[in-house]
Design an enzyme around this catalytic site. Structure first.
Site, PDB file in Angstrom:
ATOM      1  N   ASP A   8       0.549  -1.014  -0.271  1.00 59.98           N
ATOM      2  CA  ASP A   8      -0.314  -0.419  -0.377  1.00 59.98           C
ATOM      3  C   ASP A   8       0.723   1.354   0.137  1.00 59.98           C
ATOM      4  O   ASP A   8       1.823   1.811   1.037  1.00 59.98           O
ATOM      5  CB  ASP A   8      -0.865  -0.007   1.565  1.00 59.98           C
ATOM      6  CG  ASP A   8      -1.953   0.851   1.116  1.00 59.98           C
ATOM      7  OD1 ASP A   8      -1.609   2.233   0.938  1.00 59.98           O
ATOM      8  OD2 ASP A   8      -3.481   0.641   1.356  1.00 59.98           O
ATOM      9  N   HIS A  61      -4.443  -5.597  -5.140  1.00 59.15           N
ATOM     10  CA  HIS A  61      -4.197  -5.310  -5.905  1.00 59.15           C
ATOM     11  C   HIS A  61      -5.740  -5.700  -6.749  1.00 59.15           C
ATOM     12  O   HIS A  61      -5.713  -4.847  -7.858  1.00 59.15           O
ATOM     13  CB  HIS A  61      -3.682  -6.517  -6.566  1.00 59.15           C
ATOM     14  CG  HIS A  61      -2.527  -6.792  -8.180  1.00 59.15           C
ATOM     15  ND1 HIS A  61      -1.929  -4.967  -8.488  1.00 59.15           N
ATOM     16  CD2 HIS A  61      -3.338  -7.045  -9.095  1.00 59.15           C
ATOM     17  CE1 HIS A  61      -2.007  -4.676  -9.913  1.00 59.15           C
ATOM     18  NE2 HIS A  61      -2.179  -5.699 -10.042  1.00 59.15           N
ATOM     19  N   CYS A  91       5.173  -6.365 -10.686  1.00 62.67           N
ATOM     20  CA  CYS A  91       5.599  -6.371  -9.179  1.00 62.67           C
ATOM     21  C   CYS A  91       5.030  -8.192  -9.016  1.00 62.67           C
ATOM     22  O   CYS A  91       4.027  -8.392  -8.117  1.00 62.67           O
ATOM     23  CB  CYS A  91       5.990  -5.856  -8.874  1.00 62.67           C
ATOM     24  SG  CYS A  91       6.645  -5.889  -7.056  1.00 62.67           S
ATOM     25  N   TYR A 135      -2.237   3.155  -6.721  1.00 59.32           N
ATOM     26  CA  TYR A 135      -1.385   4.486  -6.516  1.00 59.32           C
ATOM     27  C   TYR A 135      -1.474   5.141  -5.170  1.00 59.32           C
ATOM     28  O   TYR A 135      -1.799   6.828  -6.117  1.00 59.32           O
ATOM     29  CB  TYR A 135      -0.609   4.863  -7.976  1.00 59.32           C
ATOM     30  CG  TYR A 135      -0.535   4.356  -9.130  1.00 59.32           C
ATOM     31  CD1 TYR A 135       0.550   3.120  -8.371  1.00 59.32           C
ATOM     32  CD2 TYR A 135      -1.001   4.331 -10.942  1.00 59.32           C
ATOM     33  CE1 TYR A 135       0.778   2.189  -9.380  1.00 59.32           C
ATOM     34  CE2 TYR A 135      -0.006   4.198 -11.501  1.00 59.32           C
ATOM     35  CZ  TYR A 135       0.768   2.289 -11.065  1.00 59.32           C
ATOM     36  OH  TYR A 135       0.601   1.944 -12.106  1.00 59.32           O
TER      37      TYR A 135
END
Length: 539
Positions: free
Chosen positions: A112, A181, A173, A476
């Site tokens: 996070d 996610h 990633c 993001y």
């Protein structure tokens, strides 16, 4: 008399702090007793409870943390960490947290960006899903059940273990946790072909505020809609997802080429904005911008790294590039054919000969650093003059390890309605940009300097980015966009300041769902969806 009154008043803050500490300690002990009393097996649950008294408390807390901004002594720590082994222990944790006034923060991977899954300004408990990593792949039906504590890398590994011509559209990633996610959207190099991860979710298991275990049928379509891109932490604890796997060819082709300003990078990036969103769906070409030393004179310059994944062979990729983007100058020797699962290693930065087993490792390839991120969507190309203004920011000391990542949309992303799921950034968006600044120096002053740098860059980009609202991507995470209050209730108007940027007009529907499933706002954080009809006074 005046002197004694003044002396007494000076003691008030100390007394308040003392009383708060006593109440917190009592709540902490009551919470622990509640866990033991309501657990089906008190011995079992005691083995997954960690308090500051445990020698392993700090390692359990900090090892998964990917951002050193949240590992300082000043960072608020949880009073308890629970790493449940089964669903009943999650139910017990939710019940006891409600009973004793503890806030829950659910962590699946620790990535996070603003630490909301493991940091809070009020007394809190971390519910760490590290032990919920089961992945069951059904190759015949091209589906999989994946628990939220799994990583994206382990999911890719288990898919490839069953079938090398199946894949999944998620991030690059491998150490990112599946839970966060997927609940925020999730995208990677397959997004132009298959959309987001949430576009390919077909069921889920969630534990709600009342401790009920719900699947898609029992939770209803509104809640199922909300958790696919609306941020699952607002609605309950998502323990597993059922996903639809996607076909990938036996052979894919990748390339990575670098172009500096001296090699015409500005004009190439300008042209990329027009062609990348219009490429065939099978082709993804992204850009990574960074500062490097020029090979010509040793001075600092900007390097644009063009990364590509093509679902097909090298000859066809070369033909497409020569037809649509000949200026980039892609040659046959730039193109590498491999399997899709090998491309996962490639984009994660591993050498091609690396064993697939590295995808099971939760430890990042690169060392953990301090960082701050922001995001933007672009619906119009940036002019060459606008791009040149960006390069000036890279001349500053704080930009030594800064990056700007541009990923193209179009393709499948333009075919899905912005109302289909909470994630609204669909047709009309040319590309998404992620701004990142990294640093190694400790301390508040270094942090403030680097965060100031990225904020100034973000302000500079305002005329070029999307407007009304200036959109952002929830995965993001960026608290600069706005935050809820620390109290139980946050007004919809206040939350809309940040909510409209992540979700646009879908934010109202998310709030309506929240009102139905968690009207008392138990599951909350600085950027959680608030209910519309509070049962309490504004605080």
């Amino acid at each position: 008399m005046e002197k004694s009154t003044t002396s007494f008043l000076s003691l008030v803050p100390v007394l308040v702090l003392f009383l708060f500490t006593i109440v917190l300690a009592d709540n902490h002990e009551d919470f622990l007793q509640c866990l033991l009393f309501h657990s089906q097996n008190s011995t079992s649950i005691s083995s997954v409870i960690y308090t500051p008294k445990n020698s392993s408390y700090l390692s359990i807390l900090e090892i998964p943390t990917q951002n050193l901004r949240f590992t300082s002594q000043d960072t608020p720590k949880p009073v308890v960490i629970v790493t449940p082994l089964n669903e009943s222990q999650i139910q017990t944790t939710i019940y006891c947290a409600k009973e004793h006034g503890m806030q829950i923060r659910t962590r699946s991977g620790g990535h996070d960006y603003e630490g909301l899954s493991f940091v809070s300004q009020v007394p809190f408990v971390i519910l760490d899903l590290i032990n919920h990593q089961s992945i069951d792949v059904d190759g015949e039906n091209a589906t999989a059940w994946v628990q939220s504590g799994s990583t994206i890398g382990s999911l890719y590994y288990r898919i490839a273990e069953k079938n090398r011509t199946l894949g999944f559209t998620a991030g690059v990633c491998p150490t990112v946790g599946v839970g966060g996610h997927l609940s925020g959207g999730g995208y990677g190099a397959l997004l132009r072909k298959y959309g987001l991860a949430v576009d390919n979710i077909i069921d889920a298991r969630l534990i709600d505020v009342n401790g009920r275990i719900l699947d898609r049928k029992s939770m209803g379509e509104d809640l199922f809609w909300a958790i696919r891109g609306g941020g699952g932490a607002s609605f309950g604890v998502i323990i597993a997802w059922k996903i639809k796997l996607v076909p990938v060819p036996e052979t894919v082709t990748v390339f990575t080429v670098d172009r500096t300003l001296q090699q015409n990078a500005t004009k190439l990036i300008h042209k990329w904005q027009y062609v990348a969103p219009e490429f065939p769906q099978d082709l993804f070409v992204g850009i990574l911008l960074s500062r490097v030393n020029s090979t010509e004179d040793g001075k600092l310059t900007i390097q644009a790294t063009f990364n590509s994944l093509f679902l097909g062979g090298a000859e066809r990729l070369l033909s497409l590039m020569q037809e649509s983007f000949p200026e980039l100058g892609i040659l046959k020797e730039d193109c590498i054919e491999m399997s899709w699962i090998e491309s996962v290693l490639y984009f994660a930065g591993f050498p091609r000969e690396e064993s697939l087993d590295v995808l099971l490792d939760r430890t990042p390839l690169e060392s953990t650093r301090h960082y701050k991120a922001k995001s933007d969507y672009f619906r119009e190309p940036i002019s060459e003059q606008g791009l040149e203004g960006i390069w000036k920011f890279f001349d500053e000391d704080e930009a030594e390890a800064a990056q700007i990542i541009l990923n193209p949309y179009g393709g499948r992303m333009s075919e899905i309605s912005e109302w289909a799921l909470p994630f609204p950034h669909r047709a009309g968006n040319l590309y998404i940009v992620e701004y990142l600044v990294f640093w190694d120096e400790e301390g508040t002053e270094a942090s403030e300097r680097h965060i100031s740098w990225i904020r100034r860059l973000y302000r500079y980009m305002a005329p070029y980015a999307s407007k009304f609202p200036r959109a952002a991507y929830i995965n993001y995470r960026d608290l600069d966009l706005g935050v809820n209050g620390n109290g139980v209730y946050t007004s919809y108007a206040r939350a809309s300041i940040w909510g409209s940027k992540y979700f646009k007009n879908n934010f109202m529907k998310l709030a309506r769902v929240k009102t139905k499933v968690d009207p008392d706002n138990f599951f909350r954080n600085e950027q959680s969806v608030p209910p519309l009809s509070p049962r309490w006074e504004i605080v």
